[in-house]
Scaffold this motif. Sequence first.
Motif, mmCIF file in Angstrom:
data_model
loop_
_atom_site.group_PDB
_atom_site.id
_atom_site.type_symbol
_atom_site.label_atom_id
_atom_site.label_comp_id
_atom_site.label_asym_id
_atom_site.label_seq_id
_atom_site.Cartn_x
_atom_site.Cartn_y
_atom_site.Cartn_z
ATOM 1 N N ALA A 65 47.876 -102.706 111.322
ATOM 2 C CA ALA A 65 48.936 -102.327 110.062
ATOM 3 C C ALA A 65 48.116 -101.379 109.250
ATOM 4 N N GLY A 66 47.009 -101.056 109.263
ATOM 5 C CA GLY A 66 47.176 -100.753 108.547
ATOM 6 C C GLY A 66 46.058 -101.611 107.194
ATOM 7 N N LEU A 79 40.198 -95.482 109.133
ATOM 8 C CA LEU A 79 40.689 -94.184 108.562
ATOM 9 C C LEU A 79 40.444 -92.703 109.043
ATOM 10 N N GLY A 80 41.662 -92.297 109.120
ATOM 11 C CA GLY A 80 42.236 -91.645 110.132
ATOM 12 C C GLY A 80 42.131 -91.680 111.527
ATOM 13 N N GLY A 81 42.428 -92.781 112.032
ATOM 14 C CA GLY A 81 42.573 -93.377 113.291
ATOM 15 C C GLY A 81 40.890 -93.604 113.630
ATOM 16 N N PRO A 156 36.062 -100.603 118.203
ATOM 17 C CA PRO A 156 37.326 -102.246 118.514
ATOM 18 C C PRO A 156 36.990 -102.425 120.140
ATOM 19 N N SER A 157 36.413 -103.645 119.940
ATOM 20 C CA SER A 157 35.843 -104.582 121.027
ATOM 21 C C SER A 157 36.836 -105.658 121.979
ATOM 22 N N GLY A 158 37.070 -105.735 122.443
ATOM 23 C CA GLY A 158 38.392 -106.526 123.501
ATOM 24 C C GLY A 158 39.365 -106.146 123.341
ATOM 25 N N TRP A 159 40.217 -105.562 122.378
ATOM 26 C CA TRP A 159 41.581 -104.887 121.833
ATOM 27 C C TRP A 159 41.975 -104.078 121.770
ATOM 28 N N ALA A 160 43.221 -103.454 121.870
ATOM 29 C CA ALA A 160 43.501 -101.473 121.477
ATOM 30 C C ALA A 160 44.418 -101.756 120.653
ATOM 31 N N PRO A 161 43.479 -100.623 119.355
ATOM 32 C CA PRO A 161 44.463 -100.673 118.201
ATOM 33 C C PRO A 161 46.004 -100.030 118.524
#
Length: 161
Positions: A65-66, A79-81, A156-161
């Motif tokens: 959510a940022g 920050l910037g993806g 990220p480790s174990g999840w996707a943004p």
Amino acid sequence: MRRVWLSFFILLLPLARAQEWRLTRSQSLTQEGATAWRYTLSPVGKEARELWQRLALQYQDHLRAGYRVDLGSWRLYFLGGRLRLEPHCPKVNPACLTFGALPVEKTVQDRFLLELSGLLDQALAQARATRGTLTLSQLFRVEVKRGQTPPYPARPSGWAP
């Protein structure tokens, strides 16, 4: 005198239970030589794993959510993806932490997250000294080069943004 000792042990009981995180350090040896060190922070015990799983899910949602996630002396955010890990609180206290909206007492979350913060500091100091990868299970992975200064690029480790 018995009362003093009993009070002493009652005060130490929460400290004895405070080992809810583990920092492991490993390195592979191949024909080409030793690989970079790997540092992994993970919760110990069923209750700690369940608490971390619920907190990590909320932290992942915050990041998507940022919002930032404050982990004591470190802050994680996009920050910037790109995910970044940077210094946050020089003197760690409960106000330096992002708490989860969980049916868990605040003091339990305080203790749990403060212990995580201390081990995260320790792991990053070791990774800076030796060159290595630090993984906080279910949240992020960061590769630290010897002597590199923050902020650190993370994934990220174990999840996707």
